[in-house]
Design a protein around this motif. Structure first.
Motif, short mmCIF file in Angstrom:
data_model
loop_
_atom_site.label_atom_id
_atom_site.label_comp_id
_atom_site.label_asym_id
_atom_site.label_seq_id
_atom_site.Cartn_x
_atom_site.Cartn_y
_atom_site.Cartn_z
N VAL A 163 0.88 -1.17 0.00
CA VAL A 163 0.00 0.00 0.00
C VAL A 163 0.91 1.21 0.00
CG1 VAL A 163 -1.83 1.23 1.18
CG2 VAL A 163 -1.78 -1.26 1.23
N CYS A 164 0.78 2.06 -1.03
CA CYS A 164 1.79 3.08 -1.25
C CYS A 164 1.19 4.33 -1.87
CB CYS A 164 2.87 2.52 -2.18
SG CYS A 164 2.22 1.99 -3.80
N SER A 165 2.05 5.31 -2.10
CA SER A 165 1.69 6.49 -2.88
C SER A 165 2.02 6.20 -4.34
CB SER A 165 2.47 7.71 -2.41
OG SER A 165 2.16 8.02 -1.06
N PRO A 166 1.10 6.50 -5.27
CA PRO A 166 1.26 6.08 -6.68
C PRO A 166 2.24 6.93 -7.47
CG PRO A 166 -0.77 7.32 -6.43
CD PRO A 166 -0.18 7.19 -5.04
N PHE A 167 3.48 6.94 -7.06
CA PHE A 167 4.50 7.76 -7.72
C PHE A 167 5.84 7.09 -7.56
CE2 PHE A 167 4.55 11.46 -10.09
CZ PHE A 167 5.60 12.29 -9.78
N HIS A 168 6.71 7.16 -8.58
CA HIS A 168 8.02 6.49 -8.55
C HIS A 168 7.86 5.01 -8.24
CE1 HIS A 168 9.14 10.78 -7.45
NE2 HIS A 168 9.79 10.57 -8.59
N LEU A 169 6.92 4.36 -8.91
CA LEU A 169 6.60 2.97 -8.60
C LEU A 169 7.67 1.99 -9.05
CD1 LEU A 169 2.75 2.87 -9.27
CD2 LEU A 169 3.95 3.07 -7.10
N GLU A 170 8.35 2.28 -10.15
CA GLU A 170 9.44 1.39 -10.56
C GLU A 170 10.55 1.40 -9.53
OE1 GLU A 170 12.45 0.39 -14.32
OE2 GLU A 170 11.23 2.22 -14.36
N VAL A 225 18.59 13.04 -3.82
CA VAL A 225 17.23 12.72 -4.22
C VAL A 225 16.37 12.61 -2.98
CG1 VAL A 225 17.74 10.24 -4.23
CG2 VAL A 225 15.79 11.10 -5.52
N SER A 226 15.13 13.07 -3.05
CA SER A 226 14.19 12.92 -1.95
C SER A 226 12.93 12.23 -2.48
CB SER A 226 13.84 14.26 -1.31
OG SER A 226 13.23 15.12 -2.26
N ARG A 227 12.30 11.43 -1.62
CA ARG A 227 11.10 10.70 -2.01
C ARG A 227 10.05 10.77 -0.91
NH1 ARG A 227 12.53 11.50 -6.32
NH2 ARG A 227 13.24 10.03 -7.93
N THR A 228 8.78 10.68 -1.33
CA THR A 228 7.63 10.81 -0.43
C THR A 228 6.73 9.60 -0.59
OG1 THR A 228 7.67 13.23 -0.54
CG2 THR A 228 5.58 12.20 0.05
N ASP A 229 6.16 9.12 0.51
CA ASP A 229 5.20 8.02 0.43
C ASP A 229 4.39 7.96 1.72
OD1 ASP A 229 5.07 5.46 -1.63
OD2 ASP A 229 4.22 5.02 0.34
N ILE A 230 3.18 7.38 1.62
CA ILE A 230 2.38 7.19 2.82
C ILE A 230 3.02 6.15 3.73
CG2 ILE A 230 0.20 7.84 1.73
CD1 ILE A 230 -0.45 4.82 1.63
N GLY A 231 3.83 5.25 3.17
CA GLY A 231 4.53 4.24 3.96
C GLY A 231 5.97 4.65 4.18
N ARG A 232 6.39 4.64 5.43
CA ARG A 232 7.77 5.05 5.73
C ARG A 232 8.78 4.11 5.09
NH1 ARG A 232 8.03 3.54 12.20
NH2 ARG A 232 7.25 1.42 12.00
N HIS A 233 8.47 2.79 5.07
CA HIS A 233 9.37 1.83 4.42
C HIS A 233 9.42 2.08 2.92
CE1 HIS A 233 7.71 -0.12 8.05
NE2 HIS A 233 8.94 -0.55 8.22
N ASN A 234 8.27 2.43 2.35
CA ASN A 234 8.21 2.68 0.91
C ASN A 234 9.11 3.83 0.49
OD1 ASN A 234 6.24 0.70 0.88
ND2 ASN A 234 4.54 2.13 0.71
N ALA A 235 9.14 4.88 1.30
CA ALA A 235 9.98 6.04 0.97
C ALA A 235 11.45 5.62 0.89
CB ALA A 235 9.79 7.13 2.02
N LEU A 236 11.87 4.73 1.79
CA LEU A 236 13.25 4.26 1.76
C LEU A 236 13.50 3.33 0.58
CD1 LEU A 236 13.97 3.58 5.54
CD2 LEU A 236 14.25 5.68 4.23
N ASP A 237 12.52 2.47 0.27
CA ASP A 237 12.67 1.58 -0.88
C ASP A 237 12.78 2.37 -2.18
OD1 ASP A 237 12.74 -0.90 0.37
OD2 ASP A 237 10.56 -1.09 0.42
N LYS A 238 12.08 3.50 -2.28
CA LYS A 238 12.19 4.33 -3.47
C LYS A 238 13.60 4.90 -3.62
CE LYS A 238 7.31 5.63 -3.81
NZ LYS A 238 6.29 6.70 -3.70
N LEU A 239 14.22 5.27 -2.51
CA LEU A 239 15.60 5.75 -2.56
C LEU A 239 16.55 4.63 -2.98
CD1 LEU A 239 15.88 7.91 0.69
CD2 LEU A 239 15.44 8.69 -1.65
#
Length: 270
Positions: free
Chosen positions: A45-52, A169-183
């Motif tokens: 469950v995530c924010s729909p951005f930078h999904l790859e 680079v900075s990333r945003t997500d509703i899930g704190r783990h997701n923000a780190l995975d995006k990085l």
């Protein structure tokens, strides 16, 4: 581009003893199911951005891949909420290994990992990076100043990968783990070496967040919030400098303080 992470919605607001009709900015929540070689692996469950970036960082974090080149085909079906991954090697990816609890010791130390895959993928930091106290404060300020969606909604976590004096680079997500995975995904896609980089984070440093930082490979984690006791124990064992409560020109160092130096000490060492 971050406006796609939120939408406006009519609400009723209570203020000054009155109920008022108004609009509020609401963060978007999006379920994404990851399919690996035709089999369902996990739903995020995530924010729909930078999904790859999110999917690649997540798979690397969980030990499914180490590099982007291990993925033969990557397809996102946003409408259906699926990410279809075909690995070059048709190996079996077990959900049980991914989610099976594990508590044990490693190398004679009390590393209390919750899951088996964490034992395989969390790395002891070899980082030689040092930063000044003022750089800690300024990196946090820079990340917060770019947190547009948080200012609008208050409903997301923010994370940034930094050098000693600038945000990469900075990333945003509703899930704190997701923000780190995006990085993590961003660094893999762009072949960025992370061992000399710094992780700046908006939320609490839990054991899960500290483990995620170890998987990414950074040696310094900066947060505006508190750590947990298990996070501190893991940071000590994994040679990671954990800094919390970076607010109003002050902060607390919880582990490996040798990486945080004063400005005059830096000048003397030159």
């Amino acid at each position: 581009m971050e406006e796609s992470l939120s939408l406006k919605r009519s609400i009723i607001k209570y203020q000054d003893t009155q109920l008022l009709e108004t609009e509020d900015e609401i963060v978007i929540e999006f379920p994404l199911t990851i399919m690996i070689n035709g089999q369902e692996f996990a739903t995020m469950v995530c924010s729909p951005f930078h999904l790859e970036e999110l999917v690649i960082g997540f798979l690397a974090s969980e030990g499914v891949i180490r590099f982007r080149k291990e993925i033969k085909d990557f397809k996102l079906d946003i409408g259906a909420g699926f990410a279809h991954i075909e690995l070059i090697q048709d190996k079996f990816v077990s959900q049980q290994t991914f989610s099976k609890r594990f508590i044990g010791s490693c190398c004679g130390k009390s590393r209390q990992f919750y899951f088996q895959n964490d034992v395989r993928t969390a790395k002891t930091s070899m980082s030689k990076t040092k930063i000044t106290a003022e750089q800690c404060i300024q990196l946090m300020k820079k990340m917060q100043s770019e947190s547009i969606v948080f200012k609008q909604t208050g409903g997301v976590h923010n994370a940034a990968l930094c050098s000693s004096d600038e945000l990469i680079v900075s990333r945003t997500d509703i899930g704190r783990h997701n923000a780190l995975d995006k990085l993590f995904g961003y660094s893999l896609l762009n072949q960025i070496s992370v061992k000399d980089k710094i992780l700046v984070f908006s939320g609490r440093i839990s054991s899960e967040i500290l483990t995620k930082a170890a998987k990414i490979g950074v040696g310094i984690v900066l947060s505006k919030s508190a750590p947990t006791d298990l996070a501190i124990k893991l940071a000590e064992d994994l040679n990671i400098t954990a800094v919390g409560f970076i607010r109003n020109g002050s902060f607390n160092i919880y582990s490996h303080p040798e990486r945080i130096i004063l400005e005059n000490n830096e000048e003397e060492s030159k």
